[in-house]
Design a protein around this motif. Sequence first.
Motif, PDB file in Angstrom:
ATOM      1  N   GLU A 169     -20.118   8.082  62.284  1.00 27.40           N
ATOM      2  CA  GLU A 169     -19.588   8.251  63.644  1.00 27.40           C
ATOM      3  C   GLU A 169     -20.691   8.736  64.414  1.00 27.40           C
ATOM      4  O   GLU A 169     -21.636   9.654  63.850  1.00 27.40           O
ATOM      5  CB  GLU A 169     -18.593   9.550  63.302  1.00 27.40           C
ATOM      6  N   ILE A 170     -20.603   8.261  65.676  1.00 27.27           N
ATOM      7  CA  ILE A 170     -21.446   9.099  66.572  1.00 27.27           C
ATOM      8  C   ILE A 170     -21.366  10.512  66.888  1.00 27.27           C
ATOM      9  O   ILE A 170     -20.353  10.947  66.787  1.00 27.27           O
ATOM     10  CB  ILE A 170     -21.662   8.115  67.763  1.00 27.27           C
ATOM     11  N   PHE A 171     -22.548  11.009  67.463  1.00 26.39           N
ATOM     12  CA  PHE A 171     -22.607  12.599  67.650  1.00 26.39           C
ATOM     13  C   PHE A 171     -23.563  12.822  68.633  1.00 26.39           C
ATOM     14  O   PHE A 171     -24.826  12.063  68.427  1.00 26.39           O
ATOM     15  CB  PHE A 171     -22.415  13.286  66.333  1.00 26.39           C
ATOM     16  N   ARG A 172     -23.619  13.789  69.191  1.00 28.47           N
ATOM     17  CA  ARG A 172     -24.737  14.377  69.847  1.00 28.47           C
ATOM     18  C   ARG A 172     -24.794  15.953  70.099  1.00 28.47           C
ATOM     19  O   ARG A 172     -23.466  16.441  69.764  1.00 28.47           O
ATOM     20  CB  ARG A 172     -24.847  13.951  71.405  1.00 28.47           C
ATOM     21  N   GLY A 173     -25.601  16.687  70.608  1.00 24.32           N
ATOM     22  CA  GLY A 173     -25.491  18.237  70.721  1.00 24.32           C
ATOM     23  C   GLY A 173     -25.442  18.451  72.140  1.00 24.32           C
ATOM     24  O   GLY A 173     -25.007  17.531  73.068  1.00 24.32           O
ATOM     25  N   THR A 174     -25.092  19.684  72.262  1.00 25.42           N
ATOM     26  CA  THR A 174     -24.852  20.186  73.764  1.00 25.42           C
ATOM     27  C   THR A 174     -26.011  20.510  74.470  1.00 25.42           C
ATOM     28  O   THR A 174     -26.286  21.037  75.582  1.00 25.42           O
ATOM     29  CB  THR A 174     -24.041  21.526  73.611  1.00 25.42           C
ATOM     30  N   ARG A 175     -27.433  20.494  73.717  1.00 29.15           N
ATOM     31  CA  ARG A 175     -28.590  20.674  74.391  1.00 29.15           C
ATOM     32  C   ARG A 175     -29.739  19.974  74.033  1.00 29.15           C
ATOM     33  O   ARG A 175     -29.330  18.833  73.498  1.00 29.15           O
ATOM     34  CB  ARG A 175     -28.949  22.382  73.960  1.00 29.15           C
ATOM     35  N   ALA A 176     -30.911  19.976  74.656  1.00 29.42           N
ATOM     36  CA  ALA A 176     -32.130  18.967  74.080  1.00 29.42           C
ATOM     37  C   ALA A 176     -32.391  19.267  72.539  1.00 29.42           C
ATOM     38  O   ALA A 176     -33.427  18.865  72.325  1.00 29.42           O
ATOM     39  CB  ALA A 176     -33.150  19.062  75.311  1.00 29.42           C
ATOM     40  N   SER A 177     -31.553  20.079  72.062  1.00 31.74           N
ATOM     41  CA  SER A 177     -31.747  20.170  70.520  1.00 31.74           C
ATOM     42  C   SER A 177     -30.507  20.373  69.922  1.00 31.74           C
ATOM     43  O   SER A 177     -29.331  20.402  70.387  1.00 31.74           O
ATOM     44  CB  SER A 177     -32.642  21.568  70.085  1.00 31.74           C
ATOM     45  N   ASN A 178     -30.473  19.978  68.593  1.00 32.26           N
ATOM     46  CA  ASN A 178     -29.221  19.722  67.727  1.00 32.26           C
ATOM     47  C   ASN A 178     -29.577  20.048  66.254  1.00 32.26           C
ATOM     48  O   ASN A 178     -30.732  19.711  65.740  1.00 32.26           O
ATOM     49  CB  ASN A 178     -28.374  18.459  67.982  1.00 32.26           C
ATOM     50  N   THR A 179     -28.691  20.528  65.374  1.00 32.36           N
ATOM     51  CA  THR A 179     -28.829  20.687  64.052  1.00 32.36           C
ATOM     52  C   THR A 179     -27.469  20.032  63.461  1.00 32.36           C
ATOM     53  O   THR A 179     -26.564  20.554  63.733  1.00 32.36           O
ATOM     54  CB  THR A 179     -29.091  21.993  63.753  1.00 32.36           C
ATOM     55  N   PHE A 180     -27.846  19.262  62.313  1.00 31.85           N
ATOM     56  CA  PHE A 180     -26.627  18.900  61.611  1.00 31.85           C
ATOM     57  C   PHE A 180     -26.782  18.601  60.094  1.00 31.85           C
ATOM     58  O   PHE A 180     -28.093  18.522  59.826  1.00 31.85           O
ATOM     59  CB  PHE A 180     -26.265  17.387  62.294  1.00 31.85           C
ATOM     60  N   ALA A 181     -25.766  18.597  59.242  1.00 28.99           N
ATOM     61  CA  ALA A 181     -25.965  18.380  57.789  1.00 28.99           C
ATOM     62  C   ALA A 181     -25.670  16.722  57.583  1.00 28.99           C
ATOM     63  O   ALA A 181     -24.624  16.199  58.235  1.00 28.99           O
ATOM     64  CB  ALA A 181     -25.040  19.276  57.222  1.00 28.99           C
ATOM     65  N   VAL A 182     -26.120  16.078  56.831  1.00 31.28           N
ATOM     66  CA  VAL A 182     -25.923  14.791  56.429  1.00 31.28           C
ATOM     67  C   VAL A 182     -24.743  14.702  55.298  1.00 31.28           C
ATOM     68  O   VAL A 182     -24.980  15.322  54.182  1.00 31.28           O
ATOM     69  CB  VAL A 182     -27.300  13.985  55.868  1.00 31.28           C
ATOM     70  N   GLU A 183     -23.807  14.059  55.562  1.00 35.12           N
ATOM     71  CA  GLU A 183     -22.674  14.098  54.407  1.00 35.12           C
ATOM     72  C   GLU A 183     -22.866  12.843  53.645  1.00 35.12           C
ATOM     73  O   GLU A 183     -22.793  13.009  52.476  1.00 35.12           O
ATOM     74  CB  GLU A 183     -21.348  13.832  55.279  1.00 35.12           C
ATOM     75  N   LYS A 184     -23.180  11.716  54.150  1.00 31.39           N
ATOM     76  CA  LYS A 184     -23.417  10.426  53.219  1.00 31.39           C
ATOM     77  C   LYS A 184     -24.895   9.828  53.575  1.00 31.39           C
ATOM     78  O   LYS A 184     -25.463  10.078  54.653  1.00 31.39           O
ATOM     79  CB  LYS A 184     -22.562   9.228  53.826  1.00 31.39           C
ATOM     80  N   PRO A 185     -25.535   9.513  52.286  1.00 31.85           N
ATOM     81  CA  PRO A 185     -27.019   9.053  52.542  1.00 31.85           C
ATOM     82  C   PRO A 185     -26.962   7.743  53.301  1.00 31.85           C
ATOM     83  O   PRO A 185     -26.259   6.756  53.136  1.00 31.85           O
ATOM     84  CB  PRO A 185     -27.592   8.927  51.283  1.00 31.85           C
ATOM     85  N   ASP A 186     -27.790   7.819  54.352  1.00 32.63           N
ATOM     86  CA  ASP A 186     -27.962   6.483  55.070  1.00 32.63           C
ATOM     87  C   ASP A 186     -29.025   6.687  56.096  1.00 32.63           C
ATOM     88  O   ASP A 186     -29.697   7.598  56.201  1.00 32.63           O
ATOM     89  CB  ASP A 186     -26.792   6.159  56.030  1.00 32.63           C
ATOM     90  N   ARG A 187     -29.198   5.432  56.933  1.00 33.74           N
ATOM     91  CA  ARG A 187     -30.471   5.360  57.797  1.00 33.74           C
ATOM     92  C   ARG A 187     -29.837   6.023  59.100  1.00 33.74           C
ATOM     93  O   ARG A 187     -28.943   6.227  59.584  1.00 33.74           O
ATOM     94  CB  ARG A 187     -30.683   3.678  58.059  1.00 33.74           C
ATOM     95  N   LEU A 188     -31.241   6.767  59.763  1.00 29.25           N
ATOM     96  CA  LEU A 188     -30.834   7.438  61.066  1.00 29.25           C
ATOM     97  C   LEU A 188     -31.053   6.409  62.121  1.00 29.25           C
ATOM     98  O   LEU A 188     -32.080   5.985  62.149  1.00 29.25           O
ATOM     99  CB  LEU A 188     -31.640   8.806  61.172  1.00 29.25           C
ATOM    100  N   TYR A 189     -30.136   6.439  63.158  1.00 34.68           N
ATOM    101  CA  TYR A 189     -30.186   5.554  64.402  1.00 34.68           C
ATOM    102  C   TYR A 189     -30.001   6.594  65.537  1.00 34.68           C
ATOM    103  O   TYR A 189     -29.181   7.306  65.571  1.00 34.68           O
ATOM    104  CB  TYR A 189     -28.971   4.457  64.516  1.00 34.68           C
TER     105      TYR A 189
END
Length: 369
Positions: free
Chosen positions: A86-106
């Motif tokens: 599922e696609i996502f973005r932050g609200t600023r020029a920075s963001n922090t997130f946790a990875v639920e399933k192992p996979d490649r970052l796009y």
Amino acid sequence: MNDTLTRTEFQSRFEALLSQLSKDNMIDYAFIDIPSDRKPWLDTGIDLSAGERVTTFAVGKTCLKGTDLWFGADFQLWCRIGPDGEIFRGTRASNTFAVEKPDRLYLASYFPGEWATRTGELATPDEVYEQASGCLAALIVRWRVEPIEGLKRLAALGDVDGLVASEIDRLTDPVVPPPGWNYLWFVGPAEIYRSCRTPEKEPAICCHTHRDVGLLQKDVSLPFEPNTRLRWAWRMDRLPSEVREDTLATHDYMSIAVEFDNGQDITYYWSAELPVGTAYRCPIPTWTARETHVAIRSGREGLGQWLDEERNVFQDYQDYIGGLLPGNIVRVWLIALSLFQGREGDGRYADMAFITDAGIIPVSAGGPV
């Protein structure tokens, strides 16, 4: 937003900071370039593990060729973990997130495209990206420690144009939308709307927009019948445009909108210049077929005052959209757009309700009806 920091400065200054940070704090970091004329998605080559915590920082601009329009990394940079994540973005020029399933970052630069699915397929032709120029630069930091702790340790060593401090602020003091309201997923989240109160201490929704966009939505279920009216109170303190808003380059405004079950919506707004009663289809190409704007106030008179409004939505649909009538009203929206001219806008909304022959149906500013 850091629109003056060059790609070289961004990398060199962050590398100087990160080189001082103990390896006990982070797994690794990488800088990635995302050309604005490249359609989504860019394979970063970074494989993330389940449970990892990641922070991104980004700079750069996407420009529309032949215009003066540009869009910053805070709006443009989207992420996806895995080819069908599922696609996502932050609200600023920075963001922090946790990875639920192992996979490649796009990664992807978004506009002038538009998402069709939550996994990042496009509703627009690939060719629209030929209209774009510029490049985004992203820093991907993979933490060993809790991100807030790692960021504070990084901030103790210095900062890069306030990006680290901004992400600490975002994590420790998040701006959350009013209960029961959500941002339209394919435009993305924002920090534009928050709960507040009227002078009479009644629930209200405050709006502050500055070179950003937010479409806040609340689900309703209401048969669309003759004499269906929308009532609300608003106080517009500052408009995000000083000129007419019916061109792409000047299409900055704040409004309240009604969405129907056929995908159409009518949005009522306060225009800087257009005469009251002016109606037009949205000048954003991907929205032209579905959105109609109606100017119900104009100019500076009345700014800063609480004003009561009421519109016969049924009549407005017939007058301004026409054709086969929809069966139901499905959502109320609050819209704030200031991306094009980069000005600020401020306003408040309260006492929202639909009025029908059967009675009054409140649209709560503070939570579920």
